[in-house]
Design an enzyme around this catalytic site. Structure first.
Site, PDB file in Angstrom:
ATOM      1  N   GLU A 128       0.761  -1.302   0.012  1.00 28.08           N
ATOM      2  CA  GLU A 128       0.093  -0.190  -0.173  1.00 28.08           C
ATOM      3  C   GLU A 128       0.810   1.034   0.129  1.00 28.08           C
ATOM      4  OE1 GLU A 128      -2.677  -1.216  -0.874  1.00 28.08           O
ATOM      5  OE2 GLU A 128      -4.113  -0.682   0.318  1.00 28.08           O
ATOM      6  N   THR A 181      -5.860   9.558  -6.287  1.00 26.67           N
ATOM      7  CA  THR A 181      -5.763   9.355  -4.743  1.00 26.67           C
ATOM      8  C   THR A 181      -5.056  10.487  -4.208  1.00 26.67           C
ATOM      9  OG1 THR A 181      -5.575   7.109  -5.237  1.00 26.67           O
ATOM     10  CG2 THR A 181      -4.931   7.666  -3.081  1.00 26.67           C
TER      11      THR A 181
HETATM   12  P1  ADP Z   1      -7.853   1.419  -5.447  1.00 26.04           P
HETATM   13  O1  ADP Z   1      -8.004   2.892  -5.483  1.00 26.04           O
HETATM   14  O2  ADP Z   1      -8.696   0.596  -6.289  1.00 26.04           O
HETATM   15  O3  ADP Z   1      -7.771   0.909  -4.006  1.00 26.04           O
HETATM   16  P2  ADP Z   1      -5.053   1.718  -5.332  1.00 26.04           P
HETATM   17  O4  ADP Z   1      -5.139   3.191  -5.522  1.00 26.04           O
HETATM   18  O5  ADP Z   1      -4.848   1.159  -4.184  1.00 26.04           O
HETATM   19  O6  ADP Z   1      -6.257   1.381  -6.158  1.00 26.04           O
HETATM   20  O7  ADP Z   1      -3.898   1.233  -6.140  1.00 26.04           O
HETATM   21  C1  ADP Z   1      -3.706   1.603  -7.714  1.00 26.04           C
HETATM   22  C2  ADP Z   1      -2.199   1.771  -7.948  1.00 26.04           C
HETATM   23  O8  ADP Z   1      -1.420   0.818  -7.545  1.00 26.04           O
HETATM   24  C3  ADP Z   1      -1.886   2.019  -9.227  1.00 26.04           C
HETATM   25  O9  ADP Z   1      -0.902   3.210  -9.363  1.00 26.04           O
HETATM   26  C4  ADP Z   1      -1.276   0.928  -9.732  1.00 26.04           C
HETATM   27  O10 ADP Z   1      -0.313   0.987 -10.879  1.00 26.04           O
HETATM   28  C5  ADP Z   1      -0.461   0.551  -8.378  1.00 26.04           C
HETATM   29  N1  ADP Z   1      -0.041  -0.996  -8.529  1.00 26.04           N
HETATM   30  C6  ADP Z   1       1.142  -1.431  -8.387  1.00 26.04           C
HETATM   31  N2  ADP Z   1       0.786  -2.955  -8.656  1.00 26.04           N
HETATM   32  C7  ADP Z   1      -0.558  -3.002  -8.591  1.00 26.04           C
HETATM   33  C8  ADP Z   1      -1.384  -4.531  -8.375  1.00 26.04           C
HETATM   34  N3  ADP Z   1      -0.753  -5.660  -8.569  1.00 26.04           N
HETATM   35  N4  ADP Z   1      -2.575  -4.183  -8.553  1.00 26.04           N
HETATM   36  C9  ADP Z   1      -3.078  -2.908  -8.445  1.00 26.04           C
HETATM   37  N5  ADP Z   1      -2.312  -1.862  -8.502  1.00 26.04           N
HETATM   38  C10 ADP Z   1      -1.238  -1.938  -8.619  1.00 26.04           C
END
Ligand code: ADP
Length: 307
Positions: A128, A181
């Site tokens: 994260e 974000t």
């Molecule tokens: P969400 O808003 O759905 O929780 P996040 O903002 O937590 O998604 O995560 C997305 C970010 O994490 C993107 O920048 C993405 O490129 C990066 N990332 C790296 N590895 C992964 C992965 N295995 N799965 C999803 N996102 C990833």
């Protein structure tokens, strides 16, 4: 066991009054991953299907979380990972958390479970940190524990897994717009008034009590966010209309999922949750924004092995 295939659930974080502390796991939407032992030290990501994401171990949350686990392990070999993405990155339903938790949960199984679930939360938080710059636990905790979780404290890390009322369903709509974000963090104020604080912690207590006693009305009355939603919702077109129509269709409450743009509702029973989905869809059909909708029972198990 040399290889395992796992289902990694999507999660709703924040949950109205529970900004940065409450989260819940979903059943109907999630990724799959295959994790395999290899003799060479380290972690390699060999395949990602469904989305364009980095294969480089240090740039993928699954790799980073896995490396954090390996650092604490006396295992001499390494792991190979395949990721089958269904959760869109940046949608606000824990796409990065699904990958980081799936990786470490699977590795722990393959190693004979040397680590506790709380250890796995800590390793996943490193993923994260890569995704958002903050090592938050409100998505990874429900993905690992299942059901609703409360991150009572970060230092020391204290996570409480809570019960989920049997008939509770979530409806989540993801309007296909981009909310960074970083932007949704930037709009937040760093100070709150005592009056807002009092209202907010009253609702957090009410929501937790409602979950423990399966009191759906209390859950509904407590799904109010006086602090973050009034500001963040400005970044999500149609938010107020979606919320009004979901509540009119019978939802217990409605709020922003994670940092958005997804919007969640909770309902008692699947029938109401489906009606809520229809009402939410109508709003985006009228505005002319594409969307995905998920209706899901609460996932009480968290990550699980699939055959
Ligand atoms: P969400 O808003 O759905 O929780 P996040 O903002 O937590 O998604 O995560 C997305 C970010 O994490 C993107 O920048 C993405 O490129 C990066 N990332 C790296 N590895 C992964 C992965 N295995 N799965 C999803 N996102 C990833």
């Amino acid at each position: 066991m040399e290889e395992i295939r796992v289902f990694c659930p999507a999660t709703i974080a924040n949950i109205s009054c529970g900004f940065d502390v409450l989260g819940v796991a979903l059943d109907a939407v999630g990724d799959e991953m295959v994790v395999r032992k290899i003799p060479e030290k380290g972690i390699i990501i060999t395949k990602i299907e469904g989305q364009e994401l980095p294969l480089v171990t240090e740039k993928n949350v699954a790799g980073v979380a896995g490396l954090a686990l390996l650092k604490q392990s006396n295992y001499e070999g390494g792991f190979e990972i395949e990721i089958y993405k269904k959760i869109k990155a940046g949608s606000g339903i824990g796409s990065s958390a699904a990958s980081s938790t799936g990786a470490v949960w699977a590795m722990n199984e393959l190693l004979g479970k040397p680590f506790t679930t709380l250890d796995l939360v800590k390793f996943s938080m490193e993923g994260e940190r890569l995704a958002s710059g903050v090592a938050h636990a409100d998505n990874v905790a429900p993905a690992l524990f299942g059901g609703f979780t409360l991150v009572r404290s970060y230092s020391p890390l204290d996570v409480i897994a809570m019960p989920s009322p049997q008939a509770l369903y979530a409806t989540v709509i993801h309007p296909q717009i981009e909310v960074k974000t970083a932007d949704s963090r930037k709009v937040l104020k760093t100070n709150i008034t005592l009056a807002d604080g009092i209202k907010q912690w009253g609702n957090v207590g009410g929501l937790v009590a409602g979950l423990y006693t399966s009191d759906y009305d209390l859950i509904g009355r407590s799904l109010i966010d006086h602090i973050v939603e009034p500001i963040r919702s400005i970044l999500i077109p149609g938010f107020n209309d979606v919320k009004k129509s979901a509540e009119k269709a019978g939802a217990l409450g409605c709020g922003i999922s994670g940092s958005g743009p997804s919007i969640f509702s909770f309902s008692k029973g699947e029938e109401t949750a489906q009606k809520v989905a229809l009402s939410m869809k109508k709003v985006y059909q009228t505005i002319g924004i594409e969307y995905d909708v998920h209706v899901s029972k609460i996932n009480t198990e968290g990550i699980k092995k699939v055959s």
